[in-house]
Structure formats: structure tokens, C-alpha cells
Design a protein around this motif. Sequence first.
Motif, mmCIF file in Angstrom:
data_model
loop_
_atom_site.group_PDB
_atom_site.id
_atom_site.type_symbol
_atom_site.label_atom_id
_atom_site.label_comp_id
_atom_site.label_asym_id
_atom_site.label_seq_id
_atom_site.Cartn_x
_atom_site.Cartn_y
_atom_site.Cartn_z
ATOM 1 N N GLY A 133 -13.571 -4.419 0.546
ATOM 2 C CA GLY A 133 -12.242 -3.756 0.617
ATOM 3 C C GLY A 133 -11.775 -3.771 1.934
ATOM 4 O O GLY A 133 -10.713 -3.283 2.287
ATOM 5 N N GLY A 134 -12.223 -4.344 2.921
ATOM 6 C CA GLY A 134 -11.789 -4.513 4.264
ATOM 7 C C GLY A 134 -10.260 -5.013 4.273
ATOM 8 O O GLY A 134 -9.239 -4.723 5.324
ATOM 9 N N ARG A 237 -1.542 -9.712 1.970
ATOM 10 C CA ARG A 237 -0.181 -9.570 1.282
ATOM 11 C C ARG A 237 -0.703 -8.737 -0.159
ATOM 12 O O ARG A 237 0.242 -7.831 -0.487
ATOM 13 C CB ARG A 237 0.151 -10.980 0.662
ATOM 14 N N ALA A 238 -1.669 -8.853 -0.631
ATOM 15 C CA ALA A 238 -2.049 -8.026 -1.872
ATOM 16 C C ALA A 238 -1.982 -6.390 -1.378
ATOM 17 O O ALA A 238 -1.660 -5.728 -2.094
ATOM 18 C CB ALA A 238 -3.321 -8.299 -2.495
ATOM 19 N N ALA A 239 -2.531 -6.098 -0.355
ATOM 20 C CA ALA A 239 -2.750 -5.004 0.279
ATOM 21 C C ALA A 239 -1.147 -4.215 0.306
ATOM 22 O O ALA A 239 -1.054 -3.087 0.154
ATOM 23 C CB ALA A 239 -3.336 -4.656 1.533
ATOM 24 N N ALA A 240 -0.229 -5.000 0.643
ATOM 25 C CA ALA A 240 1.104 -4.746 1.005
ATOM 26 C C ALA A 240 1.998 -4.677 -0.397
ATOM 27 O O ALA A 240 2.872 -3.925 -0.523
ATOM 28 C CB ALA A 240 1.772 -5.574 2.053
ATOM 29 N N THR A 241 1.363 -5.267 -1.254
ATOM 30 C CA THR A 241 2.360 -5.334 -2.657
ATOM 31 C C THR A 241 1.751 -4.892 -3.732
ATOM 32 O O THR A 241 2.183 -4.728 -4.936
ATOM 33 C CB THR A 241 2.726 -6.726 -3.143
ATOM 34 N N MET A 242 0.324 -4.437 -3.705
ATOM 35 C CA MET A 242 -0.218 -3.857 -4.994
ATOM 36 C C MET A 242 -0.857 -2.460 -4.555
ATOM 37 O O MET A 242 -1.384 -2.366 -3.539
ATOM 38 C CB MET A 242 -1.286 -4.988 -5.422
ATOM 39 N N TYR A 244 -4.353 -0.147 -4.632
ATOM 40 C CA TYR A 244 -5.748 -0.498 -4.300
ATOM 41 C C TYR A 244 -6.269 -1.047 -5.208
ATOM 42 O O TYR A 244 -7.224 -2.171 -5.174
ATOM 43 C CB TYR A 244 -6.390 0.820 -3.680
ATOM 44 N N SER A 245 -6.350 -0.597 -6.335
ATOM 45 C CA SER A 245 -7.207 -0.960 -7.780
ATOM 46 C C SER A 245 -6.930 -2.639 -7.953
ATOM 47 O O SER A 245 -7.968 -3.197 -8.312
ATOM 48 C CB SER A 245 -6.889 -0.015 -8.992
ATOM 49 N N LYS A 246 -5.484 -2.877 -7.891
ATOM 50 C CA LYS A 246 -5.393 -4.348 -8.062
ATOM 51 C C LYS A 246 -5.589 -5.281 -6.741
ATOM 52 O O LYS A 246 -6.149 -6.247 -7.017
ATOM 53 C CB LYS A 246 -3.787 -4.410 -8.478
ATOM 54 N N GLU A 251 -8.533 -9.387 -3.831
ATOM 55 C CA GLU A 251 -9.578 -9.656 -2.810
ATOM 56 C C GLU A 251 -10.748 -10.252 -3.312
ATOM 57 O O GLU A 251 -11.304 -11.458 -2.811
ATOM 58 C CB GLU A 251 -9.946 -8.343 -1.905
ATOM 59 N N SER A 252 -11.294 -9.987 -4.426
ATOM 60 C CA SER A 252 -12.567 -10.429 -5.211
ATOM 61 C C SER A 252 -12.368 -11.766 -5.514
ATOM 62 O O SER A 252 -13.203 -12.496 -5.397
ATOM 63 C CB SER A 252 -13.049 -9.440 -6.025
#
Length: 719
Positions: A133-134, A237-242, A244-246, A251-252
Motif C-alpha cells: 500500500g506504500g 500514477r495509479a494513486a493519482a488516477t484511481m 484506493y481499491s483499484k 500496485e500488486s
Amino acid sequence: MARYELVKRSVALITLTNPPVNALSSAVRHAMAKSMEQALNDPKVTAVVICGENGRFCGGADIREFAGPLRGPPLVPLLDAIEAGEKPVVAAIEGVALGGGFELALVCHYCIAHFKARLGLPEVTLGILPAAGGTQRLPRLIGIPAALELITTGRHISAQEALKLGIVDQVTEQNACEVAVEFALRAVAKPLSSRRVSMLTTPCPPDLDALLEVVTMEVKKKARGVMAPLACIQAVRAAATMPYSKGIKRESELMATLFNSGQARALQYCFFAQRTAGKWTLPSGAQWNNSKPREIRSAAIIGLGTMGRGIVVSLARAGISVIAVESEKKLLETGKQMVIGMLERDAKRRGVSASLNLLKFTLSLQDLKDVDLVIEAVFEDMALKKRVFQELSKVCRPATLLCTNTSGLDVDALAGVTDRPHLVVGMHFFSPAHVMKLLEVVCGPRSSSETIATAMSLGKRMGKVSVAVGNCPGFVGNRMLKPYLDQATFLLEEGATPEQIDKALEDFGFAMGVFRMSDLAGLDVGWRIRKESGLTGPDVDPKNPPRRRHGRRYCPIPDMVCEQGRFGQKTGRGWYMYDKPGGTNAKPDPLIQNLLEMYRSRYAIQPRNISDKEIIERCLFALANEGFRILEDGIAARPEDIDVIYLFGYGFPRHRGGPMFYASMVGLERVLERLEHYHQAHPDVPHLEPSPLLKKLVACGSPSVQTWREHIKTMHSHL
Ligand SMILES: C/C=C(\C)C(=O)SCCNC(=O)CCNC(=O)[C@H](O)C(C)(C)COP(=O)(O)OP(=O)(O)OC[C@H]1O[C@@H](n2cnc3c(N)ncnc32)[C@H](O)[C@@H]1OP(=O)(O)O
């Protein structure tokens, strides 16, 4: 693995107990899950504090477990449950909170950090990403630019910086655990929703794509071909655009591509190899944990050339009094000014005061009579060094250790001219000595275990990565360099150009190809050594046919380059041309091209197209082959030692693990087959003949690099 206590009647104190760094092993995760469940279900408990035993919060996931299948509860659901809990959880960070340890702190609703604590997400340095989750929580907490910088570099930050960034809530000089318990009591009944970082919206810069593009370019430039930082950027980028659940799923997925990669294996190998190298061992049974180093309070350096100056700076920075000796007043004054300047600049950069009071400069060896240790750093000339050692024997008290900073001369020959051969050891620093991390500690046959322990410990005190090696020409690093350089120049003869060879090596991951590196180091040093050993110049035996010495292939092109006064960057010309003497911008030089063409036509060599694959194989397999011989000869105790030397002293790309690990990744069978092939094509190049140890390892089924040592038992050791 985790201790559970009730303190102040209502605070559950969970202490991670997995020394030395409280890594989150499967057993720790299991114990934590149980403890959290107990705390959340016990009505007496109103708040929770998580800390680590022995003043260390947590060093992250247990890296040793990465090699096997996942056991015990996975980290992500455990951390999600802590964050989602209805009772406030406070992290009490002392020592380190790294990787999974930092991610654990991020899910706690509050963080108290001791002022000496360090925090960071160093996963990228292990070839992976912060996958608990970092990459999703940190950008939500501190914003994209700051999170990107921390995640892609793996940099550790101080508690103070963490406070400024908003990662911790309070920095304390007291016991962080006690402060956290009081803090937890005050937090009871306060709303927690804004403290759950995964629920926050990532503050997103308007120019996100441009920012990511810039960081991507920087990362590609800095770490050519390295996958992990690029995957980190995608995760952020995912943290900015999605949501948390996605984002956590992304990340995984990214982690899955990295986790089993060769780069991750190599980088994790490097982590442990560096620690293995510190655990030196001699055939006598003397080793790091049974040999006591002497305390060194004062040292002397003989010679204030480039190396001597760097060594003085390294010693003074470590808080050791230093007497620096030169033979002439002018040299002494120049050296003194340079050392003071270097120390002042260094201190300014680190925000400390320069330790100039530790320095003394003198022309007289007599001033050294009371020092604990001397490091001789005069010109690389055996006769001169012998004279210095004889003088030191007379001047220094009998207990003073005498060290030589030679890059390849016989340490035992120097020991032999002193009255204390057991107190003589080589300390081979790399240039510039105050910057380069590597130190080869050269153990002569008569060096005592106490002497070796002292040199190793002094290296550590100076912040060096010290490796104990045996005494032979060139020791480990420079001995292996010879076949590597030879292959590069043979390839020139056969049709390649310096820039082609350098590009292949730089694409492989070296910061600098062999010719750019040689230009930086200076070509004249090798030329002088070749002249002194009768390989070139007026002393060459006329019976030698052209391009042969002592019955072996010899390439005179480097001598021809030096004969034209081209000594590399310092003269503005070398294998490349530069804007000016001292310039660093290397450009291909048509004169070198002409020289190569004339040379080939003089010797009727038909140039051929040489592939990058051949360049890599010939240079790097010859390098590793010499490494196998070094292991056979007992000049290095373990392949890890060789790899550490190449990583820290010669710019070998860390994501390839070092020459020996790289050979094991390519497959020893394949390395053997290619060396046999090239040796057949070039029978007059003995370095290409596969070493007996390589053959033996292949015959034993190519065991993993960590077990090669078991196959070297019969060979005698020079360590
Ligand atoms: C997904 C991935 C996740 C969630 C991760 O967390 S990946 C791991 C991220 N953490 C790290 O990268 C930290 C690695 N460790 C260090 O940087 C340092 O060890 C330290 C700063 C924590 C302590 O440094 P120091 O005091 O100098 O001690 P050593 O480095 O010599 O370490 C002591 C021994 O502990 C072993 N060690 C350290 N960290 C780990 C770890 N995370 N897993 C397993 N083992 C670890 C280290 O190898 C030393 O072992 P020995 O050599 O003594 O056997």
C-alpha cells in the motif's frame, strides 16, 4: 515475535520482537494479526501503540523470505485491518521504519518518531516496489512529487523531514514509546476517518503527465535499463488516477512483474553480499567475530597526492586525528590547501562544521613517532615505498600499524623490509578516496588477524565497504580488470570502435564504458606500468613478434595512443576528444578512427562487424573467468566479495549483481561454452581459457552462487 501488553490499564502495547531489525517475517505477521485482533476485541483497550524491540521500529519485510513461497498472513490485508479499526493506533518509531515498516506506520492513525529515527521506502533498491500500500498511501498523504521522489529513489529521511512532509505527527527526544502511549490516551474518542490515509484524495498536480514524464526521463538517465523505478512511477500514477481499491490492485500487478525478475534477485543478492563481505574470514580460523580490532585515535598519511588527500579527508571526517606528510614544502602547502578546501566543502554540504582541528601537516617523518597507524600513499613505485617503510620502521613506535595504499604491488615485500611484518597490511582505496566507497584490505601472509581486523574496522568507520583480499599483483579488482581491458582492445583490433564498445557496456548498465572510464582514470598510468614491465618502449625484447608478448597476444594500440600525448580527459584527448583539458564531454575522434584503420591495414587485419553480444560476452565472461581463478587461488574468499568489489569500485551495474552473480544468472554452462568457443578462436589469449573452477562447478550441476565456496575447499588460500 510480537509481545502484547496492557499499559496504563487501557492501551494495548504491541512490540515487534524479531531481532536485529524486527523484520516482518511470517511469524511476526502472524503474531501481529493475533495481537491486533486481541486489542480490537478487548473492551478494556481503548487505544493501541505499536513499537519495535531494542529501539528499532521495523526494517520492513523479511527479505530472506522472498526466495520461498509466501507463508503466514499476507501484509496488505493485515495493514488494511489496522487502518480500518475503530480504536486509534499510534506508531512509536525509534531507529528505523523502512519498507513494510514504513507502510505499517502509514496505516497507524498517528505516528510519533524519535528525533534520531529514519524512515523510507527502499524497496526500489531491492528491485521491487512498496507493495503493501506504500505507493497508494504515501502520495495521498504528501502529494505526488514528494512521494515520487521518495519511492523512486528509496532515500531514507530523518524524523524532522518526515514531520515537515506530514508523515509523522510529533518528533520527540524522549522514549518514543512512552510518548506514544500518552498520545494514544489523548486520541481516544477523536474521530478517525481523516486519519485513514487510504480514504484521502490524492492531491493531484494539474500537470501530472508532464511531471511523470520528467521523472521517467530522469530515472531512465540515472538507472539505465532498471525496471523497478519505472514500475514505481506507474504505481504512483495509479494513486493519482484511481480510487484506493483499484490503485492497490495496480500496485500488486506491477509488483508481480518485478518480484521474480532477475533484477530483483540481483539487487537482493547485492544487499546480502555487502553484508557478507564485512564478515571476513581467514583459513587460520581468524575472522570478523573472533578478532578484536585495535582502537585507532591517530593516523598519519604519507604523500598528499590525489589519493593521500582523499584519505586524509576520509579519516578526518571519521573523527580521527591525522598527520599528513609531504616531502617538499610546496607540495605540502598545495596538499594542505586542497585538503582544507575539500573538508570545508564536504562539511558545508552535510551541514556540519569541518574538523580542521584534527589536521596537522608536516615535512618530517619524525612527527609520526606516536601515531597508532600510518597509511603510505606515495607514488606507485616499489623502491620508493620500500624506502618509506624502512624509515617508518625506525621512526614509529613498535606497535604502530603500517599500511600501504598500493593498487597492486606486493604487500608482503613491503612487510619484509619492516621490523613488524605482522603489523603491515594493504589498504587499497579507490580514487577519489573521499568519495569512493570501496576499500580492499590486502592481507599479506604475515599480517596478523588483529591487523586485518583493525584495517577492516577503520574502513567501516570511514564509511567504506571493506573487503578482505589476498596478496597478488592487482589483488582482486585490478587483477580482474586486465582481461576485461584486454578484450576491449582486442575487439578494437578486430573492427570495433571505442564508442561502439562503450555503448554496448553502457547499455548493459555500466555508468561508463571501458574507454570512457580509462580516459577518466588517465591512460599514462597503465602505459608507465607496461613500460616498466618491458611490454612496450625501448626495453621490449626484440625477439617478440609484433602484437605478441611472452608468447601471448598483445595489443599495442593503447601504447600508440599514449605516444601521441593522449592521456585521457586531463589532456583533452584520449580514446575520445574533449572540449578542453579536464573536459568531460567525450566525442568520437576521427584521429582515433584513422589510427585504427592504419593499424589494421599495417597488420593486414580485415575488420569485421562485431555484435554487442560478442562485446558483452568477451569482456564480461573474461572478467568473470578471472574471478573464478581468484577464487581458486584463494585471493578472495567468496564470490560475494568479488561482486562487492566490482559494484563499489568499478561501476558494475547493481541490477546485474556483480560479475560472478551475472555469470551464475547467464548460466555457468553457457559461460563455459562461450569461453571455450572464444578461446578456440583466440588460442593465444589465456584469459579466455575456462578456469578449472568454472569447469568444476558446471560438472557439479552449476550450484547457486552462495554455495560455490563449498567447491573451493581443496584450493589453497592466500588470504
Ligand atoms: C514488499 C516489500 C516490502 C514490504 C519490504 O519491506 S522490502 C524490505 C524493505 N526494507 C529494507 O530494504 C531495509 C533493509 N535493511 C537495511 O537497510 C538495514 O539493514 C537497516 C537500516 C535496517 C539496519 O542497518 P544496520 O544497522 O547497518 O544493520 P545491517 O544492515 O547489518 O543488518 C543487520 C542484519 O539484519 C539483516 N536485515 C536487515 N534488514 C533485513 C530485512 N528487511 N530482512 C531480512 N534481514 C534483514 C541484515 O542482513 C543483517 O543480517 P546479518 O548480516 O547480521 O545476518
